[in-house]
Design a protein around this motif. Structure first.
Motif, PDB file in Angstrom:
ATOM      1  N   VAL A 117       0.883  -1.170   0.000  1.00 22.50           N
ATOM      2  CA  VAL A 117       0.000   0.000   0.000  1.00 22.50           C
ATOM      3  C   VAL A 117       0.915   1.213   0.000  1.00 22.50           C
ATOM      4  CG1 VAL A 117      -1.761   1.287   1.237  1.00 22.50           C
ATOM      5  CG2 VAL A 117      -1.869  -1.206   1.173  1.00 22.50           C
ATOM      6  N   SER A 118       1.125   1.775  -1.178  1.00 22.26           N
ATOM      7  CA  SER A 118       2.049   2.899  -1.330  1.00 22.26           C
ATOM      8  C   SER A 118       1.354   4.248  -1.269  1.00 22.26           C
ATOM      9  CB  SER A 118       2.807   2.769  -2.652  1.00 22.26           C
ATOM     10  OG  SER A 118       1.901   2.776  -3.738  1.00 22.26           O
ATOM     11  N   ASP A 119       0.049   4.265  -1.512  1.00 25.44           N
ATOM     12  CA  ASP A 119      -0.701   5.514  -1.524  1.00 25.44           C
ATOM     13  C   ASP A 119      -2.010   5.322  -0.760  1.00 25.44           C
ATOM     14  OD1 ASP A 119      -1.587   8.052  -2.060  1.00 25.44           O
ATOM     15  OD2 ASP A 119      -2.057   7.684  -4.179  1.00 25.44           O
ATOM     16  N   PRO A 120      -1.915   5.211   0.573  1.00 24.58           N
ATOM     17  CA  PRO A 120      -3.118   4.955   1.371  1.00 24.58           C
ATOM     18  C   PRO A 120      -4.009   6.190   1.449  1.00 24.58           C
ATOM     19  CG  PRO A 120      -1.265   5.390   2.806  1.00 24.58           C
ATOM     20  CD  PRO A 120      -0.709   5.361   1.411  1.00 24.58           C
ATOM     21  N   PRO A 121      -5.254   6.016   1.823  1.00 28.54           N
ATOM     22  CA  PRO A 121      -6.112   7.178   2.049  1.00 28.54           C
ATOM     23  C   PRO A 121      -5.508   8.056   3.142  1.00 28.54           C
ATOM     24  CG  PRO A 121      -7.408   5.164   1.995  1.00 28.54           C
ATOM     25  CD  PRO A 121      -5.968   4.746   2.037  1.00 28.54           C
ATOM     26  N   SER A 159       7.143   5.821  -3.122  1.00 25.81           N
ATOM     27  CA  SER A 159       6.676   6.923  -3.957  1.00 25.81           C
ATOM     28  C   SER A 159       5.322   6.584  -4.571  1.00 25.81           C
ATOM     29  CB  SER A 159       7.698   7.202  -5.058  1.00 25.81           C
ATOM     30  OG  SER A 159       7.182   8.123  -5.990  1.00 25.81           O
ATOM     31  N   ASN A 160       4.425   7.561  -4.580  1.00 24.29           N
ATOM     32  CA  ASN A 160       3.109   7.357  -5.185  1.00 24.29           C
ATOM     33  C   ASN A 160       3.190   7.266  -6.709  1.00 24.29           C
ATOM     34  OD1 ASN A 160       2.102   7.526  -2.613  1.00 24.29           O
ATOM     35  ND2 ASN A 160       1.349   9.622  -2.824  1.00 24.29           N
ATOM     36  N   ASP A 161       4.221   7.854  -7.292  1.00 21.32           N
ATOM     37  CA  ASP A 161       4.351   7.887  -8.744  1.00 21.32           C
ATOM     38  C   ASP A 161       4.969   6.626  -9.321  1.00 21.32           C
ATOM     39  OD1 ASP A 161       3.313  10.467  -8.807  1.00 21.32           O
ATOM     40  OD2 ASP A 161       5.286  11.371  -8.534  1.00 21.32           O
TER      41      ASP A 161
END
Length: 302
Positions: free
Chosen positions: A202-206, A280-282
């Motif tokens: 989970v790299s971009d959690p809420p 990173s999210n990207d």
């Protein structure tokens, strides 16, 4: 960089001056002997390191002519351009750090590449936070050295926005599939059982990334696996987590690594308790290394 390691009583990193002004970096293995590039055991049948393509982009090299090149490590060098000494960081790649597995081989590959004159340095990436020029490096064969190092398994591709980013990522994937360079399953010595797999990332959690992102690994083997001294890392040089002594994962069991501050518990650890996330999210790279440094697991997203 970490302090220079030593080969017994001899410094591990030696600078040997050649007539053409290029400096060679030699390396040592973790037992103090001279390091040599081991053969790959990951390669599919019919593929060997010599079969990997030369990633010539087929376009005219551009940049400033450089002389008196001094290789610092596998992805950086100093060069004289119009009489001024410039420190260059090769754009879009990351070679092993000094004292890490495959650092000497990566540096030697860069030395060999810049030995093909003339050398052109194209500072298309501007400057990094250390004031180094982020550049493409072209050699006299018309090869983009940055890309060639990735294709030969001497460096990782960094997720980023530069003109040849897609080619760099493709070259890394091909090198991994072929098992060349640092991607060889025994590149750093006898490998550990490769039964750990990525269960979830989970790299971009809420909400806020820090404290909420995590990676979870699962042991798909039939035996318990001791992860003491194993490392999980991303594509950068700054994010490393070493599993503490006594970390054991039962068959079918998992271990979770969270970015942030907290109390470790059975099968759960916290990483980077300094206020910044890891993944990173990207896009990023998840690598699991055994205690010798062999790549056990590779996952690149998105």
């Amino acid at each position: 960089m970490d302090p220079e390691p030593t080969c017994g009583s001899v410094p591990a990193v030696k600078l040997l001056v050649l007539a053409m002004g290029i400096f060679v970096i030699a390396a040592c293995s973790d037992d103090g002997s001279s390091a040599t590039a081991p053969s790959s055991t990951r390669s599919p049948e019919g593929i060997s390191p010599s079969d990997t393509p030369a990633w010539n982009l087929g376009r005219t090299p551009t940049g400033d002519a450089a002389t008196e090149v001094r290789v610092l490590d596998g992805d950086s060098l100093e060069a004289s351009i119009d009489g001024a000494v410039v420190e260059v960081r090769l754009l879009g790649i990351n070679a092993p750090e000094r004292s890490e597995c495959w650092d000497g081989e990566a540096a030697a590959a860069l030395v060999e590449a810049v030995g093909v004159e003339p050398v052109l340095i194209d500072g298309v990436g501007g400057k990094d936070r250390f004031g180094r020029t982020l550049a493409y490096l072209w050699n006299g064969n018309g090869l983009l050295v940055n890309l060639e190092l990735v294709a030969e398994g001497h460096a990782l591709s960094l997720t980023g926005d530069h003109p040849e980013a897609g080619a760099f990522l493709a070259a890394e994937g091909a090198a991994y599939e072929a098992g060349v360079g640092l991607w060889g399953s025994a590149a750093c010595g006898p490998p550990a059982p490769a039964t750990m797999v990525l269960d979830e990332i989970v790299s971009d959690p809420p909400g806020r990334d820090y404290g909420n992102e995590y990676v979870r690994l699962r042991n798909d083997g039939s035996d318990s696996l001791d992860l003491s001294g194993w490392t999980i890392r991303d594509e950068t040089s700054s994010h490393r987590f070493v599993f503490p002594a006594g970390t054991t994962v039962a068959p079918g069991g998992t271990v979770t690594l969270r970015s942030g501050c907290g109390d470790d518990g059975p099968g759960s650890f916290w990483w980077q308790c300094r206020g910044d996330p890891v993944w990173s999210n990207d896009g990023d790279l998840v690598l699991l290394l055994d205690r010798r440094g062999n790549v056990v697991l590779r996952h690149r997203y998105p």
